[in-house]
Scaffold this active site. Structure first.
Site, PDB file in Angstrom:
ATOM      1  N   ASP A   1       0.876  -1.169   0.000  1.00  0.00           N
ATOM      2  CA  ASP A   1       0.000   0.000   0.000  1.00  0.00           C
ATOM      3  C   ASP A   1       0.915   1.220   0.000  1.00  0.00           C
ATOM      4  OD1 ASP A   1      -2.346   1.646   0.438  1.00  0.00           O
ATOM      5  OD2 ASP A   1      -1.625   1.851   2.496  1.00  0.00           O
TER       6      ASP A   1
ATOM      7  N   ASP B   1      -7.080  -1.788   3.796  1.00  0.00           N
ATOM      8  CA  ASP B   1      -6.141  -2.833   3.376  1.00  0.00           C
ATOM      9  C   ASP B   1      -6.518  -4.210   3.935  1.00  0.00           C
ATOM     10  OD1 ASP B   1      -4.439  -1.014   2.014  1.00  0.00           O
ATOM     11  OD2 ASP B   1      -3.562  -0.416   3.931  1.00  0.00           O
TER      12      ASP B   1
END
Length: 715
Positions: free
Chosen positions: A402, A607
């Protein structure tokens, strides 16, 4: 428990209890982890263990086990009694005849056999009653056969025509096995050093300020919201937020961060860290089992108690190991006897088979390496939730990052504002009004900018988060949308007047949020650009992974320009941008379908699906609890270089597991045939058996020398 066969027996007994769904027993930690249906009684579990020949206590009441049979005194006494028996054999090699009288040998050997060696009879008898076998049964049968043969020969032949007696073989084998178990216990204690070090970080008391008075009280009496006083040089007693004072905090034993971290009012502190030079007042945010330190200890304990998938193969072998050894010993006895070598030779070679066989090394090979690996990883700020994550991580071929908060600082700042039809300050006021209650990093940047300019937010209503796109709200009777270009397209807003300017900002690596009003008077009001610095060690992390032959991928919900800019600076060629949270897991699965073993690295709620979908999820502890729960590995500080370190320690730990299992299997595959063919003296077999498990643990303990490559380079 003494060997892998013990593990199999306890697991079998536990699984027979009504309501037990799963039972996993760990030889190295001497613990059982049970998953059961609701309503099952603890007594039924303890009774099952007792019937299997063992005793168990609930872990919350567990005390340090006192095992006198594994103590140095027992080993010393056995050695003193066995030495006179073994010495004549050594002297014979030098041509000196110094055999002790048979009755003296009996006198010396008997206390070793039946007093110091009583533990083998007790444990072996319990195994027989449970219709099973273990190492203790093999030792008891083997040494009893040698002792019994010697007593028989002494009684039949007497002192005058006494043949060779084997009291020394029985006594020395017991002594060596006791020595091996003592050394094994000492070595196993070293594998749990990480847990003990973490537990010692817990202060026993805290200094609480109530009604202006500082009162020392046990930590158990501290409550949420209490103000705790932390003096210079003291250990921080609780998790909380600094409300007054400034200092430097040493968090090395919790996060692995070697340098002290500055703390000011508003910063969080973690219980167990050390206050350096300033007085701090801390408002308590977490107590008891919910503190960071308690959760770290729990995660390390869970990882050390869990079984790696490879251990299941060992369990299957161990379940049939002792019966097969007994059959081989019987076949050895029969083969030597039928070939005319006499009962004496047949018994001694069968004894050597029983003594050389050691399921201990098999049982300890995997858990010892896992305990050492997870322990040293925790010391450097890498928490491995379970053994499966540790085992899978060594095979990772692709790491997906990420962006925000993982590779970048996660503290974006407003770098540009462009308004359309309204004043810039009015644009900022509308934006801060929408986001005044949000904790999103971009919202915090807007709030900080507005505060700096003295712009107060207006009242907002109908505030609604739009995942992956932005936020909607009503401010001053205007229905507003603030977020991505996709959100503008969905609302039918024409971004053309500022499109070129936005593309320039995005190409420079900035994130652009658009503000528009919708409804009867839909119009674009302007844009706000945010900049986020790349973490200083992020380039090093990507290079380390690539040097390990691992592909790196950047996946973010941000715009393509911002993502591409970060990817170019870090050397990540595969960049996936403008991905909704729900789609991140799908992108991970695409990589898996392409044959990759995927590790996902993230820190936010968005996430979590991708972390769960990946083969190994890696969460930053600086992020959300949701991300940490979904991940198999947690990095205690927001350092992306720890990703490569986590994979490195996984590879090294798995390497130790394979080495240990190889030597454990080879040891038995080579040793048992040598004993069966009469090429191994029982005392040599006893020494080899005793030190096999010690060597396995010692090999695992070499992992304690490991350091992350970033630490090695900084020295």
């Amino acid at each position: 428990m003494t060997c892998a066969s013990c593990v199999a027996r306890v697991e079998k007994a536990l699984r027979k209890v009504d309501g037990v769904l799963e039972a996993s027993v760990n030889l190295a930690t001497e613990s059982a982890r049970i998953r059961a249906a609701g309503g099952i009684g603890l007594d039924s579990i303890l009774n099952a263990v007792d019937k299997a020949g063992y005793q168990a206590t609930p872990q919350r009441a567990k005390a340090e086990p006192s095992a006198p049979h594994q103590g140095g005194l027992a080993v010393l006494l056995a050695a003193l009694l066995s030495l006179p028996l073994a010495a004549p054999m050594a002297l014979e090699l030098a041509g000196i005849e110094a055999a002790l009288p048979g009755w003296l040998q009996l006198t010396l050997a008997t206390p070793v056999q039946f007093w110091l060696g009583a533990r083998f009879y007790r444990a072996g008898w319990k195994a027989v009653k449970a219709r099973s076998g273990n190492m203790d049964l093999l030792v008891a049968l083997g040494t009893s056969a040698a002792y019994g043969l010697s007593v028989y020969q002494l009684l039949i032949h007497g002192e005058d025509h006494m043949p060779h007696l084997y009291f020394e073989a029985a006594a020395v084998v017991i002594t060596l096995v006791l020595l091996g178990k003592w050394l094994e216990a000492r070595a196993k204690k070293q594998t749990t050093a990480a847990i003990r070090a973490l537990q010692q970080l817990r202060p026993e008391s805290a200094r609480v300020r109530r009604d202006g008075i500082d009162v020392d009280m046990p930590l158990e009496q501290v409550r949420l919201g209490d103000i705790v006083v932390i003096r210079p040089g003291e250990r921080v007693a609780v998790d909380g937020v600094v409300i007054e004072g400034s200092s430097q905090i040493d968090e090395s034993l919790i996060t692995g961060e070697s340098l002290p971290v500055p703390k000011l009012a508003g910063d969080k502190v973690t219980g167990g860290s050390i206050n350096a030079d300033g007085l701090l007042l801390v408002r308590t945010d977490a107590i008891g089992a919910e503190t960071t330190l308690s959760r770290i200890i729990r995660m390390v304990e869970d990882a050390q108690a869990a079984k790696a998938p490879i251990q299941h193969l060992v369990d299957k072998v161990s379940a049939v190991f002792v019966p097969i050894v007994l059959l081989i010993a019987l076949a050895t006895f029969a083969g030597w006897w039928f070939n005319g070598n006499g009962v004496e030779v047949a018994i001694i070679n069968a004894v050597a088979v029983l003594v050389i066989a050691c399921p201990c090394a098999l049982g300890l090979a995997t858990p010892a390496a896992i305990m050492a690996g997870t322990g040293i990883a925790a010391k450097h700020g890498i928490l491995i939730k379970d053994a499966e994550a540790l085992e899978i991580a060594h095979d990772v071929t692709a790491v997906v990052f990420d962006k925000t908060g993982t590779l970048t600082e996660g503290r974006p700042q407003v770098v540009a504002m462009t308004s359309l039809g309204i004043e810039r300050n009015a644009l900022l006021q509308l934006a801060v009004s929408i986001q005044s209650g949000s904790e999103h990093p971009l919202a915090r940047a807007v709030i900080d900018t507005a505060n700096g300019l003295g712009i107060a937010p207006l009242a907002a209503s109908n505030v609604t988060a739009l995942p992956g796109r932005g936020i909607a709200a009503t401010v001053a009777d205007r229905e507003l949308r603030l977020g991505s270009r996709r959100l503008m397209d969905e609302a039918g807003i024409d971004c053309g007047p500022l499109q070129q300017h936005a593309e320039t900002l995005e190409h420079a690596g900035h994130t652009v949020s658009w503000l528009a009003s919708i409804g009867d008077a839909s119009q674009l009001l302007g844009l706000i650009a945010f900049g986020d610095r790349i973490k200083s060690n992020a380039p090093q992390s990507v290079r380390q992974l690539q040097s390990l032959g691992i592909d790196t991928v950047l996946m973010t919900g941000d715009n393509r320009g911002s993502a591409r800019s970060v990817g170019e600076q870090l050397g990540i060629r595969h960049v996936v941008a403008e991905v909704l949270p729900a789609d991140k897991a799908g992108k991970v699965k695409e990589l898996q379908r392409d044959g990759h073993v995927v590790a996902m690295v993230g820190d936010g709620i968005n996430d979590a699906p991708a972390l769960a979908a990946a083969d190994v999820g890696v969460a930053m502890a600086t992020g959300t609890d949701v991300a940490m729960h979904a991940a198999g590995i947690t990095l205690m500080r927001g350092d992306p270089a720890l990703v490569a370190a986590a994979i490195d320690i996984s590879r090294r730990t798995y390497g130790k597991i394979r080495q240990n299992l190889f030597w454990a299997f080879i040891y038995n595959l080579v040793g048992i045939p040598l004993a069966a063919f009469g090429l191994l003296n029982p005392m040599v077999a006893g020494a080899a058996m005793a030190f096999s498990s010690v060597s396995v643990i010692s090999n695992a303990l070499l992992l304690r020398r490991w350091k992350p490559s970033s630490d090695r380079q900084s020295q």
